[in-house]
Motif scaffolding. Structure first.
Motif, PDB file in Angstrom:
ATOM      1  N   PRO A  34     -13.481  22.786 -30.746  1.00 19.44           N
ATOM      2  CA  PRO A  34     -14.880  23.047 -31.069  1.00 19.44           C
ATOM      3  C   PRO A  34     -15.076  23.307 -32.564  1.00 19.44           C
ATOM      4  N   ARG A  35     -16.210  22.885 -33.084  1.00 17.75           N
ATOM      5  CA  ARG A  35     -16.517  23.076 -34.511  1.00 17.75           C
ATOM      6  C   ARG A  35     -18.029  23.045 -34.690  1.00 17.75           C
ATOM      7  N   LEU A  36     -18.500  23.760 -35.715  1.00 16.30           N
ATOM      8  CA  LEU A  36     -19.918  23.662 -36.060  1.00 16.30           C
ATOM      9  C   LEU A  36     -20.127  23.307 -37.523  1.00 16.30           C
ATOM     10  N   CYS A  37     -19.311  23.824 -38.411  1.00 19.79           N
ATOM     11  CA  CYS A  37     -19.524  23.475 -39.828  1.00 19.79           C
ATOM     12  C   CYS A  37     -18.764  22.208 -40.218  1.00 19.79           C
ATOM     13  N   ALA A  38     -17.708  21.876 -39.529  1.00 11.66           N
ATOM     14  CA  ALA A  38     -16.938  20.668 -39.856  1.00 11.66           C
ATOM     15  C   ALA A  38     -17.668  19.439 -39.357  1.00 11.66           C
ATOM     16  N   MET A  39     -17.563  18.370 -40.131  1.00  9.55           N
ATOM     17  CA  MET A  39     -18.164  17.101 -39.731  1.00  9.55           C
ATOM     18  C   MET A  39     -17.446  15.980 -40.462  1.00  9.55           C
ATOM     19  N   HIS A  45     -15.351  23.066 -44.835  1.00 10.02           N
ATOM     20  CA  HIS A  45     -15.983  24.238 -45.435  1.00 10.02           C
ATOM     21  C   HIS A  45     -15.363  25.522 -44.913  1.00 10.02           C
ATOM     22  N   GLY A  46     -14.932  25.503 -43.678  1.00 10.21           N
ATOM     23  CA  GLY A  46     -14.229  26.659 -43.115  1.00 10.21           C
ATOM     24  C   GLY A  46     -15.078  27.898 -42.971  1.00 10.21           C
ATOM     25  N   SER A  47     -16.362  27.730 -42.689  1.00  7.13           N
ATOM     26  CA  SER A  47     -17.230  28.911 -42.692  1.00  7.13           C
ATOM     27  C   SER A  47     -17.592  29.441 -41.314  1.00  7.13           C
ATOM     28  N   CYS A  48     -17.685  28.585 -40.296  1.00 10.94           N
ATOM     29  CA  CYS A  48     -18.208  29.090 -39.022  1.00 10.94           C
ATOM     30  C   CYS A  48     -17.123  29.739 -38.162  1.00 10.94           C
ATOM     31  N   ARG A  49     -15.900  29.318 -38.286  1.00  8.69           N
ATOM     32  CA  ARG A  49     -14.731  29.824 -37.549  1.00  8.69           C
ATOM     33  C   ARG A  49     -14.768  29.511 -36.053  1.00  8.69           C
ATOM     34  N   VAL A  50     -15.683  28.643 -35.650  1.00  5.92           N
ATOM     35  CA  VAL A  50     -15.701  28.232 -34.241  1.00  5.92           C
ATOM     36  C   VAL A  50     -14.446  27.425 -33.902  1.00  5.92           C
ATOM     37  N   CYS A  51     -13.824  26.841 -34.928  1.00  2.00           N
ATOM     38  CA  CYS A  51     -12.622  26.037 -34.695  1.00  2.00           C
ATOM     39  C   CYS A  51     -11.347  26.879 -34.707  1.00  2.00           C
ATOM     40  N   THR A  52     -11.498  28.173 -34.612  1.00  2.00           N
ATOM     41  CA  THR A  52     -10.324  29.053 -34.655  1.00  2.00           C
ATOM     42  C   THR A  52      -9.272  28.642 -33.623  1.00  2.00           C
ATOM     43  N   GLN A  60      -6.169  30.778 -37.374  1.00  2.00           N
ATOM     44  CA  GLN A  60      -6.452  29.890 -38.503  1.00  2.00           C
ATOM     45  C   GLN A  60      -7.668  29.045 -38.161  1.00  2.00           C
ATOM     46  N   ALA A  61      -8.336  28.576 -39.197  1.00  2.00           N
ATOM     47  CA  ALA A  61      -9.427  27.611 -38.985  1.00  2.00           C
ATOM     48  C   ALA A  61      -8.808  26.214 -38.928  1.00  2.00           C
ATOM     49  N   ALA A  62      -8.958  25.558 -37.794  1.00  2.00           N
ATOM     50  CA  ALA A  62      -8.322  24.243 -37.614  1.00  2.00           C
ATOM     51  C   ALA A  62      -8.891  23.194 -38.557  1.00  2.00           C
ATOM     52  N   CYS A  63     -10.121  23.404 -39.044  1.00  2.00           N
ATOM     53  CA  CYS A  63     -10.759  22.383 -39.892  1.00  2.00           C
ATOM     54  C   CYS A  63     -10.243  22.432 -41.327  1.00  2.00           C
ATOM     55  N   THR A  64      -9.637  23.536 -41.720  1.00  2.00           N
ATOM     56  CA  THR A  64      -9.119  23.629 -43.093  1.00  2.00           C
ATOM     57  C   THR A  64      -7.598  23.750 -43.142  1.00  2.00           C
TER      58      THR A  64
HETATM   59 FE1  FES Z   1     -16.400  25.780 -38.959  1.00  2.00          FE
HETATM   60 FE2  FES Z   1     -13.823  25.106 -38.863  1.00  2.00          FE
HETATM   61  S1  FES Z   1     -15.490  24.113 -37.952  1.00  2.00           S
HETATM   62  S2  FES Z   1     -14.678  26.882 -39.719  1.00  2.00           S
END
Ligand code: FES
Length: 236
Positions: A34-39, A45-52, A60-64
């Motif tokens: 799951p992710r919200l800020c990544a696209m 950007h690593g800001s929402c942390r939904v991808c934890t 860790q944030a999987a998107c960063t």
């Molecule tokens: Fe938002 Fe990774 S998708 S921090």
């Protein structure tokens, strides 16, 4: 010799390429995180942390987080899902998300995420912030009450449109998206074709006069949960 390497997500071995993040490698393997800020096409950007995820036992944030050989990643465990659920819960109460009246309903990634996690009512008290709506532009409006500060519009305007229409200002609970003008969106160089308008995951940045054009039952998440396109791709 292949330059791919192996890591493990929820006990399943997947291949990753050098330079990929955990989220990208998982996606290529048909594993949805799951992710919200990544696209796609936007720098992480690593800001929402939904991808934890838990990586070798640490969050860790999987998107960063770059993928690495031998990583042990936990994504769908009950404890990781609980963290994501709480984050989504908090996003709902920090803003004013009245889904039943919102033209993004059914196509909204935040709402889709809530459905995916089985959230029917937030567990935390609503804050009911009083935020600005800017409807000054003839074709576009911003409703900051729905903004989740993902920064997609900031990155898309800067990196895809070659403009700098949006930027964050303020700190803490006063942080918000500002426009590159004295006060109003109408005074920026944004136009209705900008890619920044296509990336908002919620109903904060929208084109005017196209709301509710997709009937209920045909909207993006009416039948399939958010992320199922990636999970489905992985089964083919
Ligand atoms: Fe938002 Fe990774 S998708 S921090």
């Amino acid at each position: 010799m292949s330059d791919t390497f192996t890591l493990t997500i929820d006990g399943k071995e997947i291949q990753a390429k050098p330079g990929q993040t955990i989220l990208q490698a998982a996606e290529d393997a048909g594993v949805y995180i799951p992710r919200l800020c990544a696209m796609k096409d936007l720098v992480p950007h690593g800001s929402c942390r939904v991808c934890t995820v838990m990586v070798n036992g640490r969050p860790q944030a999987a998107c960063t987080q770059p993928a690495a050989a031998g990583m042990i990643v936990e994504s769908e465990t009950e404890s990781v899902q609980a963290v994501r659920r709480d984050i989504v819960d908090m996003l709902f109460v920090e803003g004013n998300h009245f889904c039943m009246f919102c033209e993004k309903s059914g196509n909204c990634e935040l709402q889709g995420m809530a459905y995916r996690f089985g959230i029917t009512a937030p567990r935390f008290p609503f804050l009911f912030p009083d935020r600005d709506v800017d409807a000054s532009h003839p074709d576009i409006f911003i409703d900051r009450n729905r903004c989740i500060l993902c920064g997609r519009c900031v990155r898309a305007s800067r990196d895809l449109d070659g403009k700098h229409v949006f930027e964050f200002v303020g700190r803490g609970h006063e942080k918000c998206v500002a426009v590159n003008a004295e006060a109003r969106l109408a005074d920026t160089d944004i136009d209705g074709n900008d890619k920044a308008l296509d990336v908002c995951p919620v109903g904060a940045l929208l084109r005017k006069r196209v709301g509710f054009s997709t009937p209920v039952g045909k909207r993006l998440y009416d039948h399939k949960p958010i992320g199922s396109d990636i999970e489905h791709a992985g089964q083919e």
